[in-house]
Write an enzyme that holds these catalytic residues in place. Structure first.
Site, mmCIF file in Angstrom:
data_model
loop_
_atom_site.group_PDB
_atom_site.id
_atom_site.type_symbol
_atom_site.label_atom_id
_atom_site.label_comp_id
_atom_site.label_asym_id
_atom_site.label_seq_id
_atom_site.Cartn_x
_atom_site.Cartn_y
_atom_site.Cartn_z
ATOM 1 N N ASP A 49 0.830 -1.282 -0.006
ATOM 2 C CA ASP A 49 0.068 0.045 0.036
ATOM 3 C C ASP A 49 0.789 1.171 -0.105
ATOM 4 O O ASP A 49 0.509 2.216 -0.948
ATOM 5 C CB ASP A 49 -0.928 -0.162 1.266
ATOM 6 C CG ASP A 49 -2.267 0.409 0.688
ATOM 7 O OD1 ASP A 49 -2.592 0.529 -0.072
ATOM 8 O OD2 ASP A 49 -3.167 0.569 1.959
ATOM 9 N N ASP B 182 -9.282 -2.520 1.870
ATOM 10 C CA ASP B 182 -9.082 -1.988 3.258
ATOM 11 C C ASP B 182 -10.283 -2.524 4.336
ATOM 12 O O ASP B 182 -10.466 -2.238 5.492
ATOM 13 C CB ASP B 182 -9.295 -0.495 3.169
ATOM 14 C CG ASP B 182 -8.040 -0.018 2.474
ATOM 15 O OD1 ASP B 182 -6.873 -0.365 2.831
ATOM 16 O OD2 ASP B 182 -8.347 0.915 1.536
#
Length: 534
Positions: A386, A445
């Site tokens: 990420d 997420d």
């Protein structure tokens, strides 16, 4: 539990879908939107009415005022018969107006200079493509903005026969925190709580049934007959199907996943216009199954009718699912088809979020992490992934844009958007709300921390801890999401949510385990036989 379609039930298909879902993270739509506020005489109400339209402009060279004041309205002159690449013969008409022209082949700077020389107060470039920020320089002192051809036609229709429309360009102050973040927070936390809880309960039921089977086998081996009640038989049937659907993730699978996630993200970055349709197709398949999986338990409670289809050779129906299951499957397909048809409408986000929540819950129920070691490996690698694709890749791309942001938003001019995220429109008035720009939270997420929450609930059953790990991990996820939103407000740019979610959830779970003296049990996922019920 009957599943539909059968194609989705293969482990290979599930893993392929999960790789795509894990690809995207949280971001805001990037851009420089503004507002064109028009005022016209409405013959229906016999009075003046206003309407606002989305525009794109360059805020650095020509900033727009924050308020649309009445004295600043100017006549809107329709000159879409020209591209204003050179001074028109009747240039005097442009003085004191906002002039609308065609895109043409010349630069925005050229159009701005021609309009500025003629005394115009602004230039509205009508385009058939997406509204973006035009490239300008300091020589142009008046605003040059982009407006879609569809909005321009709407303005002409409202002008009517008198052609009298006034307009003002402005960009109101954007609130640092929008209430739509609360909606996203509730959806995300609720999703991982329901999915994680369901995962733990399913694992407990499977383990309980497995012990019953072992005892039955031992009794049978001793030659003693044992009766089986109908409720046990029904429970065994349901749990057996759940067990067949579940996928247990090992460290080797995690490593393969992460490598494939890298590959999928790069494919989307370089070939977005083609790969996006593959993703939409896979999403429709996964969303159908996810909604069916979530509705099936509710359907069985409301309609406890176990009548199955008669023997047949129809594809997907040859396994003779229950009639209730078929009805729910058809309803799920209809819901997904409705989203697909209306996916570009303003209300489509409600359909998309409903499907997304159902899909994430079904995945969290199906996917099992073997132990906390596997959880730590998965979350750690995706934590690095990420950060790399949000903060590091802008150093290598030619336009300085993040690979993750480009993929999540589709980039400039994209006609389709990756649907594997939760989206909520702005609730406060701003250029973002007028331009239908959404706050987004990628499925990754939700699913990545959600897998940890599911493991925590499973571990709660093992140590009989009254759900302390499950509750703590849910609270930690909620706190991590709040920190992410605060970072968004402070930095005004897309954030890698796992940068905040991973430390919050992992450290919280480890701290609870350390206090209870169960770190080793948590890490390996095994507890002494005299201390657990799983």
């Amino acid at each position: 539990m009957d599943s539909f379609p059968v194609f989705y039930r293969t482990k290979t298909m599930r893993i392929l879908l999960l790789i795509i879902w894990f690809t995207l993270k949280v971001h805001y739509v990037q851009g420089e939107p503004g507002i064109l506020k028009t005022k016209y005489f409405d013959t229906n109400i016999k009075d003046f009415a206003t309407k606002e339209y989305c525009i794109g402009y360059s805020s650095f060279e020509t900033p727009l005022p924050k308020l649309a004041k009445e004295p600043e309205f100017r006549p809107l002159l329709d000159r879409t018969d020209t591209d204003l690449c050179k001074t028109p013969s009747n240039a005097a008409q442009l003085k004191g107006t906002l002039v609308a022209v065609l895109r043409g082949n010349c630069t925005f700077v050229n159009k701005g200079l021609v309009a500025q020389k003629a005394g115009a107060n602004g230039t509205i470039v009508v385009t058939d493509s997406a509204v973006i920020a035009p490239s300008m320089n300091e020589s142009v002192k008046i605003p040059v903005v982009l407006l879609t051809a569809e909005d321009h036609r709407d303005i002409i229709r409202k002008a009517g026969d008198n052609k009298l429309v006034q307009g003002v360009l402005y960009n109101p102050e954007v609130p640092e925190i929008d209430w739509n973040l609360l909606v996203i927070w509730l959806m995300a936390v609720g999703t991982i709580a329901i999915g994680g809880y369901w995962c733990g309960v399913t694992a407990y039921r499977q383990a309980k049934l497995q012990r019953k089977r072992e005892r039955a086998t031992a009794v049978q081996a001793s030659g003693i007959q044992q009766s089986t009640c109908n409720s046990d038989s029904s429970e065994e049937e349901d749990v057996t199907e759940e067990e067949e659907e579940s996928v247990t993730i090992t460290p080797v699978i995690v490593l393969i996943w992460v490598c494939m996630i890298f590959a999928v993200l790069l494919l989307l970055f370089f070939f977005y216009d083609y790969v996006v349709y593959v993703v939409i197709t896979l999403y429709c398949i996964g969303a159908c199954n996810g909604m069916h999986q979530c509705l099936a338990p509710i359907g069985r409670k409301i309609i406890p009718w176990k009548q199955r289809l008669p023997p047949n050779k129809v594809p997907f129906l040859s396994t003779r699912p229950t009639i209730v299951s078929v009805i729910l499957a058809l309803g799920s397909i209809a819901f997904v088809a409705c989203w697909f048809v209306y996916r570009h409408e303003d209300f489509a986000w409600i359909l998309l979020d409903t499907l997304g929540i159902c899909f994430c819950i079904s995945i969290l129920r199906l996917i099992r992490l073997k132990n906390f070691k596997t959880c730590f490996l998965l979350l750690g690698l995706l934590f690095i992934y990420d950060i790399f694709f949000v903060f590091i890749t802008p150093l290598f791309t030619k336009d300085g844009k993040s690979v993750m942001v480009e993929v999540a938003t589709g980039g400039d001019g994209a006609k389709e958007q990756i649907p594997v995220l939760l989206v909520v429109p702005r609730l406060s008035h701003s250029a973002f709300s007028v331009c239908n720009m959404y706050s987004m939270l990628g499925f990754g997420d939700i699913l990545v921390p959600g897998l940890l929450v599911g493991y925590c609930h499973t571990f709660d059953f093992k140590v009989q801890s009254r759900k302390i790990y499950f509750i703590s991990s849910c609270i930690a996820y909620g706190v991590g999401l709040v920190i992410t939103f605060v970072a968004l407000a402070l930095m005004q740019t897309g954030q890698p949510a796992l940068l905040y979610l991973v430390p919050c959830t992992v450290l919280t779970v480890l701290m609870i385990a350390a206090i209870r003296g169960e770190v080793a049990h948590l890490w390996h996922g095994q507890v002494k036989s005299d201390h657990h019920v799983l």
